[in-house]
Scaffold this active site. Sequence first.
Site, mmCIF file in Angstrom:
data_model
loop_
_atom_site.group_PDB
_atom_site.id
_atom_site.type_symbol
_atom_site.label_atom_id
_atom_site.label_comp_id
_atom_site.label_asym_id
_atom_site.label_seq_id
_atom_site.Cartn_x
_atom_site.Cartn_y
_atom_site.Cartn_z
ATOM 1 N N LYS A 126 0.870 -1.185 0.000
ATOM 2 C CA LYS A 126 0.000 0.000 0.000
ATOM 3 C C LYS A 126 0.899 1.224 0.000
ATOM 4 C CE LYS A 126 -4.446 0.892 0.157
ATOM 5 N NZ LYS A 126 -5.576 0.042 -0.245
ATOM 6 N N ASP A 166 -6.817 4.241 -4.698
ATOM 7 C CA ASP A 166 -7.516 4.100 -3.418
ATOM 8 C C ASP A 166 -8.175 5.468 -3.212
ATOM 9 O OD1 ASP A 166 -7.604 2.111 -0.923
ATOM 10 O OD2 ASP A 166 -7.346 4.100 -0.078
ATOM 11 N N GLY A 237 -20.238 7.366 1.947
ATOM 12 C CA GLY A 237 -19.289 7.685 0.891
ATOM 13 C C GLY A 237 -20.019 8.091 -0.377
ATOM 14 N N PHE A 238 -19.261 8.640 -1.319
ATOM 15 C CA PHE A 238 -19.861 8.993 -2.619
ATOM 16 C C PHE A 238 -18.830 8.844 -3.739
ATOM 17 C CE2 PHE A 238 -17.970 13.206 -3.550
ATOM 18 C CZ PHE A 238 -17.323 13.444 -2.349
ATOM 19 N N GLY A 239 -17.736 8.144 -3.446
ATOM 20 C CA GLY A 239 -16.667 7.981 -4.432
ATOM 21 C C GLY A 239 -16.870 6.750 -5.290
ATOM 22 N N ASN A 240 -15.769 6.291 -5.836
ATOM 23 C CA ASN A 240 -15.808 5.175 -6.784
ATOM 24 C C ASN A 240 -16.484 3.924 -6.202
ATOM 25 O OD1 ASN A 240 -13.841 2.553 -7.229
ATOM 26 N ND2 ASN A 240 -14.569 3.470 -9.137
ATOM 27 N N VAL A 241 -16.186 3.608 -4.949
ATOM 28 C CA VAL A 241 -16.705 2.372 -4.356
ATOM 29 C C VAL A 241 -18.212 2.495 -4.117
ATOM 30 C CG1 VAL A 241 -16.549 0.851 -2.364
ATOM 31 C CG2 VAL A 241 -14.459 1.811 -3.355
ATOM 32 N N ALA A 242 -18.630 3.598 -3.512
ATOM 33 C CA ALA A 242 -20.059 3.828 -3.259
ATOM 34 C C ALA A 242 -20.837 3.828 -4.580
ATOM 35 C CB ALA A 242 -20.247 5.157 -2.526
ATOM 36 N N TRP A 243 -20.230 4.431 -5.595
ATOM 37 C CA TRP A 243 -20.855 4.468 -6.928
ATOM 38 C C TRP A 243 -21.109 3.056 -7.476
ATOM 39 C CZ3 TRP A 243 -18.130 2.885 -11.435
ATOM 40 C CH2 TRP A 243 -18.801 3.128 -12.636
#
Length: 445
Positions: A126, A166, A237-243
């Site tokens: 990471k 990330d 959240g509202f980023g790539n994962v939440a999307w």
Amino acid sequence: MKQEVIDFIESVKQRTPGESEFHQAVTEVVDSIWDFYMQNPQYRKAKILERMVEPERVIMFRVPWIDDKGEVMVNRGYRVEFNSAIGPYKGGLRFHPTVTLGGLKFLGFEQTFKNSLTSLPMGGGKGGSDFNPKGKSDNEIMRFCQAFMSELYRHIGPNTDVPAGDIGVGGREIGYLFGQYKKLKNEFTGVLTGKGFEYGGSRIRPEATGFGAVYFVQEMLQANNYQIAGKTIAISGFGNVAWGVALKATELRAKVVTISGPDGYIYDPDGLDSEKIDYMLDLRASNMDMVQPYAEKFNCAFFPGKKPWEQKADIAMPCAIQNEMDVSDVELLAKNGCKLIAEVSNMGLTNEAAILATNMLSFAPGKAVNAGGVAVSGLEMSQNSMRYAWQEDEVDTKLHLIMKEIHKTCIKYGRKPDGSVNYVVGANIGGFVKVAAAMLAQGVV
Ligand code: 2IT
């Protein structure tokens, strides 16, 4: 907790003062695999756990760059190369003002187990920086990425260490990082994943973490004869994962009623639809780091400074950042009828909250639930090695199969005598066995 476990963790703490998130991640893993570890004397003799909590290598470096006003800025860059027993170091880069060495060590440690669970040949790593993308112009982001890669390039490579995105690192940043790597090395290789499709990226990689998480939730529900269709889901959240979660859950006719940002959360009782899900991408691209504009645009309630876990939902899926859900959040969710919490963010629950969630309702940890992201990164590496690109449905089918297998692994190692499943134990032992076997085979290195 057993005295031996307490002693083990105490010795880790003494060697790594101040790295509280790393201590938290180690505590969760060591506590849940200790009995299994003790039943296998070959592990103890080879000090497998003692070696696993020590990263193979840590790289820290200065990242100087110049902002749009001409001012010199200095950030710190990191790459934690945690474990290469089963493949090249693999894991994302996080650009966020809270990034510290201890935080990246927690993520690299978790990544080692997660990558093992995917069944693909990837070690754990990471990296990232305390750079804050909020409010930065596109040119500033580019110059920062170039400065970051100007040092990192000498440490990574397609057979050595393969970073990805990330928090704060998406397709745009990967593009700038890849461009700079290629310029410095004069090599077009699969050194990063999450690339654009035009230059070696995989279909479904942007969707993979969210899709995989929903596939995993489907497996959990099906094990108890439930369906995802008709369920209400609270996400943060509202980023790539939440999307990705919102996209797949909505496609499967579940209703996603919340998203959140550092500014608070929105509650949309009608549920997200395709226009609203597309708008999440605009929110992210704006670099504003807030969700309030969603409430204004779609005329729904905004709760400043609050977390979405106070809303009624059948399923909760934290998709933001570590320790975003604590004991009182789990209690509140359960009181309002929530039956399942799938941790999508890495270590999204505090250890106490994860234990409570395991006891009160159905709970699965991030390293199992969110493994679809890095799994498709692994498939991107495969495609790059072949110099080939699979179609969307081919990648999606493979992702789905991998998530089903991870679920099976969790059941295999996490089934309790009463028939219920402790997914934390299952995921940790399931991830541990492959890495431990490889370390044993390779001797003391
Ligand atoms: O936490 C994660 O698994 C990621 N950020 C994705 C890592 C990767 O290499 O795709």
